[in-house]
Design a protein around this motif. Structure first.
Motif, PDB file in Angstrom:
ATOM      1  N   ALA A   1       6.762   5.767   6.941  1.00 26.74           N
ATOM      2  CA  ALA A   1       7.047   4.382   7.313  1.00 26.74           C
ATOM      3  C   ALA A   1       8.535   4.130   7.130  1.00 26.74           C
ATOM      4  N   THR A   2       9.047   3.139   7.842  1.00 22.87           N
ATOM      5  CA  THR A   2      10.448   2.744   7.701  1.00 22.87           C
ATOM      6  C   THR A   2      10.541   1.279   7.309  1.00 22.87           C
ATOM      7  N   ALA A   3      11.651   0.946   6.643  1.00 25.62           N
ATOM      8  CA  ALA A   3      12.002  -0.437   6.331  1.00 25.62           C
ATOM      9  C   ALA A   3      13.442  -0.594   6.799  1.00 25.62           C
ATOM     10  N   GLU A   4      13.631  -1.331   7.884  1.00 20.91           N
ATOM     11  CA  GLU A   4      14.932  -1.357   8.535  1.00 20.91           C
ATOM     12  C   GLU A   4      15.504  -2.764   8.615  1.00 20.91           C
ATOM     13  N   SER A   5      16.788  -2.841   8.307  1.00 21.49           N
ATOM     14  CA  SER A   5      17.518  -4.081   8.495  1.00 21.49           C
ATOM     15  C   SER A   5      18.566  -3.887   9.586  1.00 21.49           C
ATOM     16  N   CYS A   6      19.679  -3.261   9.282  1.00 25.70           N
ATOM     17  CA  CYS A   6      20.791  -3.171  10.240  1.00 25.70           C
ATOM     18  C   CYS A   6      20.454  -2.398  11.510  1.00 25.70           C
ATOM     19  N   THR A   7      19.463  -1.542  11.481  1.00 22.99           N
ATOM     20  CA  THR A   7      19.085  -0.778  12.672  1.00 22.99           C
ATOM     21  C   THR A   7      18.048  -1.492  13.528  1.00 22.99           C
ATOM     22  N   GLY A   8      17.438  -2.522  13.009  1.00 27.33           N
ATOM     23  CA  GLY A   8      16.520  -3.334  13.798  1.00 27.33           C
ATOM     24  C   GLY A   8      15.381  -2.574  14.455  1.00 27.33           C
ATOM     25  N   GLY A   9      14.960  -1.474  13.872  1.00 22.47           N
ATOM     26  CA  GLY A   9      13.827  -0.713  14.416  1.00 22.47           C
ATOM     27  C   GLY A   9      14.210   0.564  15.135  1.00 22.47           C
ATOM     28  N   MET A  10      15.476   0.911  15.135  1.00 26.98           N
ATOM     29  CA  MET A  10      15.908   2.109  15.871  1.00 26.98           C
ATOM     30  C   MET A  10      15.364   3.408  15.266  1.00 26.98           C
ATOM     31  N   ILE A  11      15.146   3.441  13.954  1.00 27.79           N
ATOM     32  CA  ILE A  11      14.616   4.657  13.322  1.00 27.79           C
ATOM     33  C   ILE A  11      13.165   4.854  13.741  1.00 27.79           C
ATOM     34  N   ILE A  12      12.372   3.809  13.620  1.00 28.75           N
ATOM     35  CA  ILE A  12      10.967   3.930  14.006  1.00 28.75           C
ATOM     36  C   ILE A  12      10.855   4.193  15.502  1.00 28.75           C
ATOM     37  N   ALA A  13      11.777   3.643  16.305  1.00 29.71           N
ATOM     38  CA  ALA A  13      11.773   3.904  17.746  1.00 29.71           C
ATOM     39  C   ALA A  13      12.063   5.374  18.027  1.00 29.71           C
ATOM     40  N   ALA A  14      13.039   5.945  17.305  1.00 27.87           N
ATOM     41  CA  ALA A  14      13.355   7.364  17.499  1.00 27.87           C
ATOM     42  C   ALA A  14      12.145   8.231  17.183  1.00 27.87           C
ATOM     43  N   LEU A  15      11.396   7.842  16.165  1.00 29.43           N
ATOM     44  CA  LEU A  15      10.202   8.612  15.789  1.00 29.43           C
ATOM     45  C   LEU A  15       9.069   8.425  16.786  1.00 29.43           C
ATOM     46  N   THR A  16       8.831   7.183  17.203  1.00 31.59           N
ATOM     47  CA  THR A  16       7.697   6.922  18.091  1.00 31.59           C
ATOM     48  C   THR A  16       7.998   7.242  19.549  1.00 31.59           C
ATOM     49  N   ASP A  17       9.247   7.584  19.862  1.00 36.08           N
ATOM     50  CA  ASP A  17       9.562   8.098  21.196  1.00 36.08           C
ATOM     51  C   ASP A  17       8.942   9.478  21.416  1.00 36.08           C
ATOM     52  N   ILE A  18       8.548  10.139  20.345  1.00 32.62           N
ATOM     53  CA  ILE A  18       8.003  11.495  20.406  1.00 32.62           C
ATOM     54  C   ILE A  18       6.486  11.428  20.577  1.00 32.62           C
ATOM     55  N   ALA A  19       5.984  12.085  21.599  1.00 33.88           N
ATOM     56  CA  ALA A  19       4.535  12.132  21.825  1.00 33.88           C
ATOM     57  C   ALA A  19       3.850  12.757  20.618  1.00 33.88           C
ATOM     58  N   GLY A  20       2.748  12.167  20.203  1.00 35.84           N
ATOM     59  CA  GLY A  20       1.991  12.673  19.068  1.00 35.84           C
ATOM     60  C   GLY A  20       2.446  12.122  17.729  1.00 35.84           C
ATOM     61  N   SER A  21       3.461  11.268  17.742  1.00 35.90           N
ATOM     62  CA  SER A  21       3.988  10.730  16.485  1.00 35.90           C
ATOM     63  C   SER A  21       2.962   9.890  15.731  1.00 35.90           C
ATOM     64  N   SER A  22       1.978   9.352  16.440  1.00 39.62           N
ATOM     65  CA  SER A  22       0.977   8.506  15.774  1.00 39.62           C
ATOM     66  C   SER A  22       0.174   9.263  14.729  1.00 39.62           C
ATOM     67  N   ALA A  23       0.225  10.588  14.757  1.00 30.29           N
ATOM     68  CA  ALA A  23      -0.481  11.375  13.743  1.00 30.29           C
ATOM     69  C   ALA A  23       0.163  11.235  12.366  1.00 30.29           C
ATOM     70  N   VAL A  24       1.455  10.890  12.317  1.00 25.74           N
ATOM     71  CA  VAL A  24       2.129  10.786  11.021  1.00 25.74           C
ATOM     72  C   VAL A  24       2.922   9.499  10.817  1.00 25.74           C
ATOM     73  N   VAL A  25       3.171   8.716  11.854  1.00 25.49           N
ATOM     74  CA  VAL A  25       3.900   7.462  11.686  1.00 25.49           C
ATOM     75  C   VAL A  25       2.894   6.350  11.408  1.00 25.49           C
ATOM     76  N   ASP A  26       3.068   5.698  10.257  1.00 27.65           N
ATOM     77  CA  ASP A  26       2.172   4.606   9.893  1.00 27.65           C
ATOM     78  C   ASP A  26       2.673   3.278  10.445  1.00 27.65           C
ATOM     79  N   ARG A  27       3.913   2.921  10.109  1.00 26.54           N
ATOM     80  CA  ARG A  27       4.438   1.623  10.556  1.00 26.54           C
ATOM     81  C   ARG A  27       5.926   1.531  10.297  1.00 26.54           C
ATOM     82  N   GLY A  28       6.525   0.515  10.928  1.00 30.25           N
ATOM     83  CA  GLY A  28       7.923   0.190  10.682  1.00 30.25           C
ATOM     84  C   GLY A  28       8.032  -1.272  10.322  1.00 30.25           C
TER      85      GLY A  28
END
Length: 169
Positions: free
Chosen positions: A22-49
């Motif tokens: 999971a990510t907790a983002e301020s200055c990036t406004g979700g860019m880290i979680i977006a980079a992760l969820t841009d990858i197919a199959g990421s839902s197997a390990v990404v919980d939330r942002g």
């Protein structure tokens, strides 16, 4: 390595260890979680942002204490640690990455210049770690992209293993 290469490596490291992220983002406004969820199959390990741009969001969503924000400010080691801890306790993740910083172009000061970003990393059963980077003030987009890269590298470094060796300096 590009954002996508780092994201793929981090996702694979989480998958190999059987942990969620999971990510907790301020200055990036979700860019880290977006980079992760841009990858197919990421839902197997990404919980939330958690996108916690305001201090109120940091308090409401992550449990960052008012006293911490009053004493140290949103861009501080203490806030990054509380953000990472809060994301860990409020998710199913075993690894959380938190970022809070000043991306500019304004908002900086002598004590906290534009380009200052604090990173917090929490792993179940381990002490939360924090570090800062002072990125060159080469524009808002540059600072935010550097923050994403560094956060992904920190995740890899924290998990260790062969993936980290290939992408970290």
């Amino acid at each position: 390595m590009t954002d996508s290469g780092l994201a793929i490596a981090l996702l694979e490291a989480c998958r190999e260890r059987g942990i969620m992220l999971a990510t907790a983002e301020s200055c990036t406004g979700g860019m880290i979680i977006a980079a992760l969820t841009d990858i197919a199959g990421s839902s197997a390990v990404v919980d939330r942002g958690f996108i916690t741009y305001s201090n109120e969001a940091k308090m409401d969503m992550l449990g960052v204490r008012t006293t911490t924000l009053d004493a140290h400010g949103a861009v501080s080691r203490e806030t990054a640690i509380e953000m990472a801890k809060g994301a860990l306790t409020r998710s199913r993740a075993g690894l959380t990455l938190a970022v809070t910083g000043i991306a500019g172009p304004g908002g900086g000061s002598a004590e906290k210049p534009v380009g200052l970003v604090w990173f917090g990393v929490a792993v179940n059963g381990q002490p939360v770690t924090a570090e800062y980077k002072l990125f060159a003030d080469n524009g808002r987009d540059f600072i935010r992209r550097q923050t994403v890269d560094h956060a992904l590298k920190l995740g890899l470094q924290t998990l260790g293993g062969s993936q980290a060796a290939g992408v970290l300096p």
